[in-house]
Scaffold this motif. Structure first.
Motif, PDB file in Angstrom:
ATOM      1  N   GLU A  93       2.304  81.653  32.154  1.00 44.17           N
ATOM      2  CA  GLU A  93       2.880  81.936  33.468  1.00 44.17           C
ATOM      3  C   GLU A  93       1.806  82.204  34.513  1.00 44.17           C
ATOM      4  O   GLU A  93       0.922  83.043  34.325  1.00 44.17           O
ATOM      5  CB  GLU A  93       3.838  83.122  33.377  1.00 44.17           C
ATOM      6  CG  GLU A  93       5.111  82.809  32.587  1.00 44.17           C
ATOM      7  CD  GLU A  93       6.087  83.962  32.590  1.00 44.17           C
ATOM      8  OE1 GLU A  93       5.746  85.049  33.105  1.00 44.17           O
ATOM      9  OE2 GLU A  93       7.207  83.782  32.074  1.00 44.17           O
ATOM     10  N   ASP A 114       6.013  79.074  30.896  1.00 46.81           N
ATOM     11  CA  ASP A 114       7.089  78.505  31.701  1.00 46.81           C
ATOM     12  C   ASP A 114       7.631  77.271  30.980  1.00 46.81           C
ATOM     13  O   ASP A 114       7.223  76.953  29.851  1.00 46.81           O
ATOM     14  CB  ASP A 114       6.608  78.182  33.121  1.00 46.81           C
ATOM     15  CG  ASP A 114       5.475  77.157  33.147  1.00 46.81           C
ATOM     16  OD1 ASP A 114       5.325  76.394  32.166  1.00 46.81           O
ATOM     17  OD2 ASP A 114       4.744  77.113  34.157  1.00 46.81           O
ATOM     18  N   ARG A 115       8.511  76.535  31.624  1.00 48.19           N
ATOM     19  CA  ARG A 115       9.165  75.419  30.938  1.00 48.19           C
ATOM     20  C   ARG A 115       8.251  74.212  30.744  1.00 48.19           C
ATOM     21  O   ARG A 115       8.576  73.299  29.997  1.00 48.19           O
ATOM     22  CB  ARG A 115      10.439  75.014  31.690  1.00 48.19           C
ATOM     23  CG  ARG A 115      11.522  76.089  31.627  1.00 48.19           C
ATOM     24  CD  ARG A 115      12.826  75.588  32.220  1.00 48.19           C
ATOM     25  NE  ARG A 115      13.331  74.432  31.476  1.00 48.19           N
ATOM     26  CZ  ARG A 115      14.285  73.623  31.928  1.00 48.19           C
ATOM     27  NH1 ARG A 115      14.802  73.821  33.129  1.00 48.19           N
ATOM     28  NH2 ARG A 115      14.699  72.594  31.196  1.00 48.19           N
ATOM     29  N   SER A 116       7.093  74.227  31.391  1.00 50.48           N
ATOM     30  CA  SER A 116       6.109  73.168  31.136  1.00 50.48           C
ATOM     31  C   SER A 116       5.123  73.576  30.046  1.00 50.48           C
ATOM     32  O   SER A 116       4.173  72.847  29.760  1.00 50.48           O
ATOM     33  CB  SER A 116       5.360  72.814  32.422  1.00 50.48           C
ATOM     34  OG  SER A 116       4.569  73.918  32.863  1.00 50.48           O
ATOM     35  N   ASN A 124       1.911  66.660  29.610  1.00 48.96           N
ATOM     36  CA  ASN A 124       1.674  67.451  30.820  1.00 48.96           C
ATOM     37  C   ASN A 124       0.191  67.633  31.114  1.00 48.96           C
ATOM     38  O   ASN A 124      -0.226  67.667  32.279  1.00 48.96           O
ATOM     39  CB  ASN A 124       2.367  68.808  30.697  1.00 48.96           C
ATOM     40  CG  ASN A 124       3.871  68.702  30.860  1.00 48.96           C
ATOM     41  OD1 ASN A 124       4.390  67.703  31.371  1.00 48.96           O
ATOM     42  ND2 ASN A 124       4.596  69.733  30.425  1.00 48.96           N
ATOM     43  N   ALA A 174       8.633  80.194  23.882  1.00 51.94           N
ATOM     44  CA  ALA A 174       9.502  79.123  24.362  1.00 51.94           C
ATOM     45  C   ALA A 174      10.795  79.025  23.573  1.00 51.94           C
ATOM     46  O   ALA A 174      11.820  78.590  24.090  1.00 51.94           O
ATOM     47  CB  ALA A 174       8.763  77.785  24.316  1.00 51.94           C
ATOM     48  N   GLN A 234       6.644  70.629  20.929  1.00 47.99           N
ATOM     49  CA  GLN A 234       5.924  71.290  22.020  1.00 47.99           C
ATOM     50  C   GLN A 234       4.551  70.661  22.228  1.00 47.99           C
ATOM     51  O   GLN A 234       4.107  70.473  23.371  1.00 47.99           O
ATOM     52  CB  GLN A 234       5.776  72.776  21.721  1.00 47.99           C
ATOM     53  CG  GLN A 234       7.066  73.564  21.827  1.00 47.99           C
ATOM     54  CD  GLN A 234       6.837  75.043  21.603  1.00 47.99           C
ATOM     55  OE1 GLN A 234       5.747  75.555  21.843  1.00 47.99           O
ATOM     56  NE2 GLN A 234       7.861  75.747  21.161  1.00 47.99           N
ATOM     57  N   GLU A 269       5.115  65.423  38.566  1.00 48.93           N
ATOM     58  CA  GLU A 269       5.726  66.652  38.078  1.00 48.93           C
ATOM     59  C   GLU A 269       5.637  66.714  36.550  1.00 48.93           C
ATOM     60  O   GLU A 269       5.752  65.692  35.868  1.00 48.93           O
ATOM     61  CB  GLU A 269       7.189  66.724  38.510  1.00 48.93           C
ATOM     62  CG  GLU A 269       7.382  66.917  40.002  1.00 48.93           C
ATOM     63  CD  GLU A 269       6.791  68.234  40.482  1.00 48.93           C
ATOM     64  OE1 GLU A 269       7.019  69.267  39.817  1.00 48.93           O
ATOM     65  OE2 GLU A 269       6.072  68.222  41.501  1.00 48.93           O
ATOM     66  N   ARG A 292       6.737  67.470  32.672  1.00 48.75           N
ATOM     67  CA  ARG A 292       7.982  67.464  31.909  1.00 48.75           C
ATOM     68  C   ARG A 292       8.315  68.890  31.481  1.00 48.75           C
ATOM     69  O   ARG A 292       7.421  69.709  31.273  1.00 48.75           O
ATOM     70  CB  ARG A 292       7.845  66.560  30.692  1.00 48.75           C
ATOM     71  CG  ARG A 292       7.733  65.078  31.039  1.00 48.75           C
ATOM     72  CD  ARG A 292       7.564  64.229  29.794  1.00 48.75           C
ATOM     73  NE  ARG A 292       7.472  62.812  30.134  1.00 48.75           N
ATOM     74  CZ  ARG A 292       7.224  61.841  29.263  1.00 48.75           C
ATOM     75  NH1 ARG A 292       7.016  62.149  27.983  1.00 48.75           N
ATOM     76  NH2 ARG A 292       7.168  60.573  29.662  1.00 48.75           N
ATOM     77  N   LEU A 293       9.594  69.155  31.326  1.00 48.21           N
ATOM     78  CA  LEU A 293      10.053  70.504  30.983  1.00 48.21           C
ATOM     79  C   LEU A 293      10.534  70.541  29.536  1.00 48.21           C
ATOM     80  O   LEU A 293      11.218  69.625  29.068  1.00 48.21           O
ATOM     81  CB  LEU A 293      11.167  70.948  31.936  1.00 48.21           C
ATOM     82  CG  LEU A 293      10.806  70.933  33.423  1.00 48.21           C
ATOM     83  CD1 LEU A 293      11.986  71.445  34.249  1.00 48.21           C
ATOM     84  CD2 LEU A 293       9.561  71.753  33.700  1.00 48.21           C
ATOM     85  N   TYR A 294      10.186  71.604  28.860  1.00 47.56           N
ATOM     86  CA  TYR A 294      10.557  71.769  27.455  1.00 47.56           C
ATOM     87  C   TYR A 294      11.958  72.339  27.341  1.00 47.56           C
ATOM     88  O   TYR A 294      12.315  73.296  28.031  1.00 47.56           O
ATOM     89  CB  TYR A 294       9.561  72.699  26.756  1.00 47.56           C
ATOM     90  CG  TYR A 294       9.886  72.951  25.307  1.00 47.56           C
ATOM     91  CD1 TYR A 294       9.759  71.935  24.367  1.00 47.56           C
ATOM     92  CD2 TYR A 294      10.327  74.197  24.880  1.00 47.56           C
ATOM     93  CE1 TYR A 294      10.057  72.148  23.034  1.00 47.56           C
ATOM     94  CE2 TYR A 294      10.620  74.429  23.544  1.00 47.56           C
ATOM     95  CZ  TYR A 294      10.493  73.390  22.621  1.00 47.56           C
ATOM     96  OH  TYR A 294      10.787  73.621  21.300  1.00 47.56           O
ATOM     97  N   ARG A 295      12.725  71.743  26.464  1.00 45.39           N
ATOM     98  CA  ARG A 295      14.057  72.254  26.160  1.00 45.39           C
ATOM     99  C   ARG A 295      14.008  72.908  24.785  1.00 45.39           C
ATOM    100  O   ARG A 295      13.790  72.215  23.784  1.00 45.39           O
ATOM    101  CB  ARG A 295      15.083  71.115  26.166  1.00 45.39           C
ATOM    102  CG  ARG A 295      15.268  70.473  27.541  1.00 45.39           C
ATOM    103  CD  ARG A 295      16.314  69.378  27.486  1.00 45.39           C
ATOM    104  NE  ARG A 295      16.507  68.775  28.803  1.00 45.39           N
ATOM    105  CZ  ARG A 295      17.362  67.793  29.044  1.00 45.39           C
ATOM    106  NH1 ARG A 295      18.090  67.291  28.042  1.00 45.39           N
ATOM    107  NH2 ARG A 295      17.483  67.300  30.257  1.00 45.39           N
TER     108      ARG A 295
END
Length: 368
Positions: free
Chosen positions: A259, A253-255, A292, A273, A285, A306, A308-311
């Motif tokens: 999944e 997932d984005r973190s 995280n 990713a 990453q 929460e 952090r989300l990976y871009r």
């Protein structure tokens, strides 16, 4: 105080970076089947030039101040008991496990065996084969194929070198026509025969290599630089095939969590990713996953922060060395364009040292 057991499976670029980031705040165990860090960026030159043979190898012994490095092969992640199972039967308990097993590269950019001696012998064999070859064929016109062709040409100016690429332009995935033209011009100016739209069939008969249209290239030595394979077969064999996508990459997932699992992360070439499988993406990453993981270990209940989300990285500088004294840099600029910089920038940034001093410092050694 260090809270939580973190087991990092894989001691490549992403695994080393993440283990180092967490060393002060968690009980870190880094597991790798190799006894030494393999600086893959230097491997193509090491496979050609004897004086570079040992350059890609950097010991792990100064990486972690508090954690430990375990030589072994992970064969299973027991998510019920929360343990990583090694081939020896040893079990490593975890609060968080990170899969950073990377991808398998074609030779010579591959660490064969588990010891430095075994890998050195493989490099020496490639060097000897290249030194004796009359015609060397390199298949694949991406950055690795171009770099290897240049290294071989500079080491063997008297040999015939052919670069066969299935696409219509070298470095085609970069989407920069100027870079493709300049790369082809450099190779051809230095006597490398470039064959475009030439999809080569695997295998050969007595040194005769055939392309998809029936053309034949006769060479006494070949190297295939046509992509990588994620090191995830062990997960499938251990019953975690549902973690993988059709290409064998781990679905995250984005973190950067696998999944559906809060305590299993995957970083670097091994995950899905981003399609851009380059070292800067792996390091980015690792940094995000480390943050995280610290958040997960140090917060609970309604106070949990929460992640952090990976871009995903879609545009990043790409440097292609043409030996130690020349190269090409593709630098994204605003507006979606790409600037193409020449030798001086490329030599200073990568081509001369292949980032070896940087990686030595990352593992606790001096640059030299």
């Amino acid at each position: 105080m260090r809270d939580g057991d973190v087991v990092v499976i894989g001691g490549g670029y992403a695994g080393v970076r993440l283990a180092k980031r967490l060393d002060a705040t968690a009980r870190v165990t880094l597991v790798d089947r190799k006894e030494i860090f393999f600086h893959r960026i230097a491997s193509l030159r090491a496979g050609v030039r004897p004086e570079w043979t040992v350059t890609p190898f950097i010991p792990y012994d100064r990486l972690l101040r508090n954690g430990r490095v375990v030589l072994g092969k992970a064969v299973r992640v027991d998510t019920v008991e929360r343990q990583v199972v090694l081939a020896t039967g040893e079990r490593l308990p975890y609060d968080v496990v990170v899969i950073a097993t990377g991808a398998d590269y074609p030779e010579p950019a591959r660490f064969l065996g588990t010891t430095t001696e075994e890998a050195v012998k493989a490099f020496a064999a490639h060097q000897q084969s290249i030194a004796a070859a009359e015609h060397v064929l390199v298949v694949g016109g991406g950055p690795s194929g171009v770099e290897l062709s240049a290294e071989i040409r500079l080491a063997r100016p008297d040999a015939r070198v052919t670069l066969a690429h299935s696409g219509p332009a070298l470095l085609g995935n970069a989407g920069c026509e100027k870079a493709s033209r300049k790369t082809q011009a450099w190779l051809e100016d230095h006597g490398v025969e470039v064959r475009l739209d030439s999809f080569m069939s695997p295998g050969h008969e007595f040194g005769a290599y055939r392309d998809a249209r029936g053309g034949v290239i006769e060479a006494d030595l070949s190297f295939w630089a046509t992509g990588t394979t994620p090191n995830t077969l062990w997960l499938r064999l251990a019953g975690h095939g549902d973690w993988l996508n059709p290409s064998g990459h781990i679905k995250v997932d984005r973190s950067l969590r696998v999944e559906g699992r809060l305590d299993v992360f995957a970083v670097g070439d091994v995950n899905d990713a981003t399609e851009l499988k380059i070292t800067p993406a792996a390091l980015a990453q690792a940094d995000l996953a480390a943050w995280n993981i610290r958040t997960y270990l140090n917060s609970a209940g309604r106070h949990r922060r929460e992640p952090r989300l990976y871009r995903p990285v879609h545009r990043t500088p790409v440097i292609v060395p043409f030996g130690p004294a020349d190269g090409l840099t593709m630098l994204p600029v605003p507006g979606g364009e790409t600037a193409v910089l020449g030798g001086r920038t490329s030599v200073l940034a990568k081509a001369k040292t292949l980032m070896t001093p940087y990686m030595r410092r990352q593992l606790g050694y001096t640059a030299s």
